[in-house]
Design an enzyme around this catalytic site. Structure first.
Site, PDB file in Angstrom:
ATOM      1  N   TYR A 198      -3.039  -4.184  -1.039  1.00  0.00           N
ATOM      2  CA  TYR A 198      -2.520  -3.344  -2.122  1.00  0.00           C
ATOM      3  C   TYR A 198      -3.664  -2.530  -2.731  1.00  0.00           C
ATOM      4  CZ  TYR A 198       0.134  -1.942  -6.249  1.00  0.00           C
ATOM      5  OH  TYR A 198       0.762  -1.210  -7.226  1.00  0.00           O
ATOM      6  N   HIS A 200      -4.247   1.675  -2.519  1.00  0.00           N
ATOM      7  CA  HIS A 200      -4.388   2.501  -3.719  1.00  0.00           C
ATOM      8  C   HIS A 200      -5.768   3.149  -3.804  1.00  0.00           C
ATOM      9  CE1 HIS A 200      -0.545   0.845  -4.897  1.00  0.00           C
ATOM     10  NE2 HIS A 200      -0.494   1.808  -5.793  1.00  0.00           N
ATOM     11  N   TYR A 252      -3.053   6.690 -15.720  1.00  0.00           N
ATOM     12  CA  TYR A 252      -2.215   5.757 -14.951  1.00  0.00           C
ATOM     13  C   TYR A 252      -3.081   4.619 -14.428  1.00  0.00           C
ATOM     14  CZ  TYR A 252       1.781   4.708 -11.815  1.00  0.00           C
ATOM     15  OH  TYR A 252       2.849   4.134 -11.181  1.00  0.00           O
ATOM     16  N   TRP A 281       5.709   7.291   0.067  1.00  0.00           N
ATOM     17  CA  TRP A 281       4.832   6.245  -0.487  1.00  0.00           C
ATOM     18  C   TRP A 281       5.584   4.927  -0.601  1.00  0.00           C
ATOM     19  CZ3 TRP A 281      -0.226   5.673  -1.129  1.00  0.00           C
ATOM     20  CH2 TRP A 281      -0.680   4.632  -1.923  1.00  0.00           C
ATOM     21  N   TRP A 282       6.812   4.984  -1.104  1.00  0.00           N
ATOM     22  CA  TRP A 282       7.617   3.769  -1.236  1.00  0.00           C
ATOM     23  C   TRP A 282       7.810   3.098   0.118  1.00  0.00           C
ATOM     24  CZ3 TRP A 282      12.140   5.919  -4.687  1.00  0.00           C
ATOM     25  CH2 TRP A 282      11.680   6.057  -6.005  1.00  0.00           C
TER      26      TRP A 282
END
Length: 104
Positions: free
Chosen positions: A18, A22, A41, A76-77
């Protein structure tokens, strides 16, 4: 500025993956987020539970809600669905949090 917080869940054992994904976020994804008003963010991980806490500041709720309709967001999802809990459309299962305190 509107402050938003939400909780998502990472599958066990995918913490490094993860973080890697990112750290290599696609430039077109960053561009879309900024275009739709995202600022400041951050995503935090509770390594014991796999819970992810996302915090973002946005300019406009209606505009922000349109991010999920963009092709780059859908891509992306789909890219992330194998390492976190997702809905049938590949969007992350997300619990929106209500702000109860802010120190200005």
């Amino acid at each position: 500025m509107i402050r938003k917080g939400s909780i998502m869940r990472l599958f066990s054992g995918f913490e490094d993956e993860y973080k890697k994904r990112h750290s290599e976020i696609w430039p077109e994804m960053v561009e879309m987020l900024k275009k739709y008003g995202a600022q400041n963010y951050s995503i935090f991980l509770d390594v014991k539970t796999g819970n992810l806490f996302a915090y973002v500041e946005i300019e406009d709720e209606k505009l922000w809600n349109e991010t999920g309709e963009t092709e780059i967001c859908k891509k992306w999802w789909a890219y992330m669905k194998d390492i976190m809990e997702t809905n049938s459309d590949n969007s992350p299962v997300s619990i929106e949090l209500k702000e109860v305190f802010h120190l200005d």
